[in-house]
Design an enzyme around this catalytic site. Structure first.
Site, PDB file in Angstrom:
ATOM      1  N   SER A  35       0.824  -1.216   0.000  1.00 18.84           N
ATOM      2  CA  SER A  35       0.000   0.000   0.000  1.00 18.84           C
ATOM      3  C   SER A  35       0.857   1.265   0.000  1.00 18.84           C
ATOM      4  CB  SER A  35      -0.941  -0.008   1.208  1.00 18.84           C
ATOM      5  OG  SER A  35      -0.202  -0.087   2.413  1.00 18.84           O
ATOM      6  N   THR A  36       2.026   1.251   0.650  1.00 14.91           N
ATOM      7  CA  THR A  36       2.889   2.442   0.661  1.00 14.91           C
ATOM      8  C   THR A  36       3.541   2.612  -0.712  1.00 14.91           C
ATOM      9  OG1 THR A  36       3.376   1.778   2.942  1.00 14.91           O
ATOM     10  CG2 THR A  36       4.531   3.704   2.093  1.00 14.91           C
ATOM     11  N   ASP A  89      10.584   1.025  -2.104  1.00 12.78           N
ATOM     12  CA  ASP A  89       9.669  -0.034  -1.672  1.00 12.78           C
ATOM     13  C   ASP A  89       9.224   0.227  -0.232  1.00 12.78           C
ATOM     14  OD1 ASP A  89       8.210  -2.374  -1.611  1.00 12.78           O
ATOM     15  OD2 ASP A  89       9.870  -3.683  -2.152  1.00 12.78           O
ATOM     16  N   GLY A  90       8.157  -0.413   0.163  1.00 15.28           N
ATOM     17  CA  GLY A  90       7.692  -0.343   1.549  1.00 15.28           C
ATOM     18  C   GLY A  90       8.392  -1.407   2.390  1.00 15.28           C
ATOM     19  N   GLY A 103       7.747  -8.771   2.871  1.00 21.67           N
ATOM     20  CA  GLY A 103       7.049  -9.940   2.360  1.00 21.67           C
ATOM     21  C   GLY A 103       5.638 -10.075   2.881  1.00 21.67           C
ATOM     22  N   GLY A 104       5.189  -9.065   3.640  1.00 16.60           N
ATOM     23  CA  GLY A 104       3.801  -9.086   4.114  1.00 16.60           C
ATOM     24  C   GLY A 104       2.817  -9.195   2.959  1.00 16.60           C
ATOM     25  N   GLY A 105       3.205  -8.658   1.822  1.00 15.78           N
ATOM     26  CA  GLY A 105       2.346  -8.726   0.627  1.00 15.78           C
ATOM     27  C   GLY A 105       2.669  -9.922  -0.253  1.00 15.78           C
ATOM     28  N   GLU A 111      11.030  -8.631  -4.837  1.00 12.21           N
ATOM     29  CA  GLU A 111      11.477  -7.395  -4.166  1.00 12.21           C
ATOM     30  C   GLU A 111      12.961  -7.471  -3.808  1.00 12.21           C
ATOM     31  OE1 GLU A 111       7.341  -5.983  -1.973  1.00 12.21           O
ATOM     32  OE2 GLU A 111       8.656  -7.372  -0.941  1.00 12.21           O
ATOM     33  N   LYS A 129       6.381   1.159  11.606  1.00 10.11           N
ATOM     34  CA  LYS A 129       7.227   0.061  11.095  1.00 10.11           C
ATOM     35  C   LYS A 129       8.590   0.008  11.794  1.00 10.11           C
ATOM     36  CE  LYS A 129       4.101  -0.900   7.923  1.00 10.11           C
ATOM     37  NZ  LYS A 129       4.241  -0.795   6.518  1.00 10.11           N
TER      38      LYS A 129
HETATM   39  C1  5RP Z   1       5.207  -6.768   0.112  1.00  5.64           C
HETATM   40  C2  5RP Z   1       6.002  -5.978   1.079  1.00  5.64           C
HETATM   41  C3  5RP Z   1       5.465  -4.647   1.462  1.00  5.64           C
HETATM   42  O1  5RP Z   1       6.397  -3.669   1.109  1.00  5.64           O
HETATM   43  C4  5RP Z   1       5.226  -4.636   2.934  1.00  5.64           C
HETATM   44  O2  5RP Z   1       4.332  -5.682   3.255  1.00  5.64           O
HETATM   45  C5  5RP Z   1       4.645  -3.299   3.408  1.00  5.64           C
HETATM   46  O3  5RP Z   1       3.365  -3.144   2.889  1.00  5.64           O
HETATM   47  P1  5RP Z   1       2.476  -1.875   3.243  1.00  5.64           P
HETATM   48  O4  5RP Z   1       3.154  -0.693   2.628  1.00  5.64           O
HETATM   49  O5  5RP Z   1       1.143  -2.178   2.603  1.00  5.64           O
HETATM   50  O6  5RP Z   1       2.392  -1.791   4.736  1.00  5.64           O
HETATM   51  O7  5RP Z   1       7.041  -6.372   1.540  1.00  5.64           O
HETATM   52  O8  5RP Z   1       5.754  -8.053  -0.086  1.00  5.64           O
END
Ligand code: 5RP
Length: 262
Positions: A35-36, A89-90, A103-105, A111, A129
């Site tokens: 999302s970020t 990247d987030g 890797g939450g996504g 990545e 974070k």
């Molecule tokens: C995806 C990731 C994202 O960067 C991480 O999960 C952060 O996500 P968000 O910006 O939605 O909090 O590593 O694999």
């Protein structure tokens, strides 16, 4: 998107808005996932459409590739780009040394490959974070489908001898079925609570044959841009050892905020 943005979305947006200042004409840019990162892709799209910025983007997931094309960024593969000027990247967690859990996504593999193939990795995040010690966020590891349960058992056995505070391992699900990554693999989430030695942990876990990669990013991130809901941003550069404060004027712009689905 309609209505006021939440403070957390404002924080993500201002971090993204400040981070795209690293991007210059002619650059090859790694585009993160989440999302970020989606805010960052939209900011770059706006710069391409309205300021004539010329960049080539290498997305880290099919989701990001779709969004990048939608906002007008030229998308190329990593092999076409060969090497990148910057990746933005987030993250799920970052510590004081700018080591990360990502890797939450579910996009950690692409990545990590993309960030490693970049002169610079800039992480964008809100202050939630920031952690003292990595590990409160479950560490994702990407594993191949073949022998999944055997790999999970080997991971569990390995955790017993590691400097961690938890050892629960769960298979990430997408509804009733296992989550499948863009590479056709699965994700195991490791509930460790605290990772005493992330560098060693990363090396050891990657030795298990069915493990493709883990979500620890050690010595990969160069700078973190932390956004706050009131428009404040803080830029921490680990190489220069500097911390800069800045402020982003927040103007809700229709082009930027419509159709944000990530
Ligand atoms: C995806 C990731 C994202 O960067 C991480 O999960 C952060 O996500 P968000 O910006 O939605 O909090 O590593 O694999």
């Amino acid at each position: 998107m309609t209505g006021e943005l939440s403070p957390i979305d404002k924080a993500k947006f201002v971090a993204a808005k400040r981070a795209v200042e690293y991007v210059e004409d002619g650059m090859r840019v790694g585009l993160g996932t989440g999302s970020t990162a989606a805010w960052m892709v939209r900011c770059l799209g706006e710069m391409v459409r309205e300021d004539g910025l010329k960049i080539k983007g290498v997305p880290t997931s099919t989701r990001t590739a779709d969004l990048a094309r939608q906002v007008g960024i030229e998308v190329i593969s990593l092999d076409e780009a060969k090497w990148l000027d910057v990746t933005i990247d987030g993250t799920d967690e970052y510590d004081g040394n700018l080591n990360l859990i990502k890797g939450g996504g579910g996009a950690l593999l692409q990545e990590k490959i993309v960030a490693t193939a970049s002169d610079m990795m800039v992480v964008i995040a809100d202050i939630s974070k920031r952690v003292e010690t990595l590990g409160a966020f479950p560490l994702p590891i990407e594993v191949i489908p073949f022998g999944l349960q055997t790999t999970q058992a080997l991971v569990e056995e390995t955790l017993v001898s590691m400097d961690v505070l938890g050892n629960n391992v769960t298979l990430r699900m997408n509804g009733d079925v296992p989550f499948i990554t863009d590479e056709g693999n699965h994700i195991l989430d490791l509930h460790l609570n605290r990772i005493g030695n992330p560098r060693q942990f990363s090396l050891v876990i990657n030795q298990i044959p069915g493990v493709v990669e883990n979500g620890l990013f050690i010595d990969i991130c160069d700078a973190v841009v932390i956004g706050y809901g009131d428009g404040k941003v803080e830029v921490r550069d680990i190489n220069a050892g500097t911390v800069q404060e800045d402020r982003i004027d927040f103007v809700e712009n229709e082009n930027l905020f419509t159709d944000l689905t990530d």
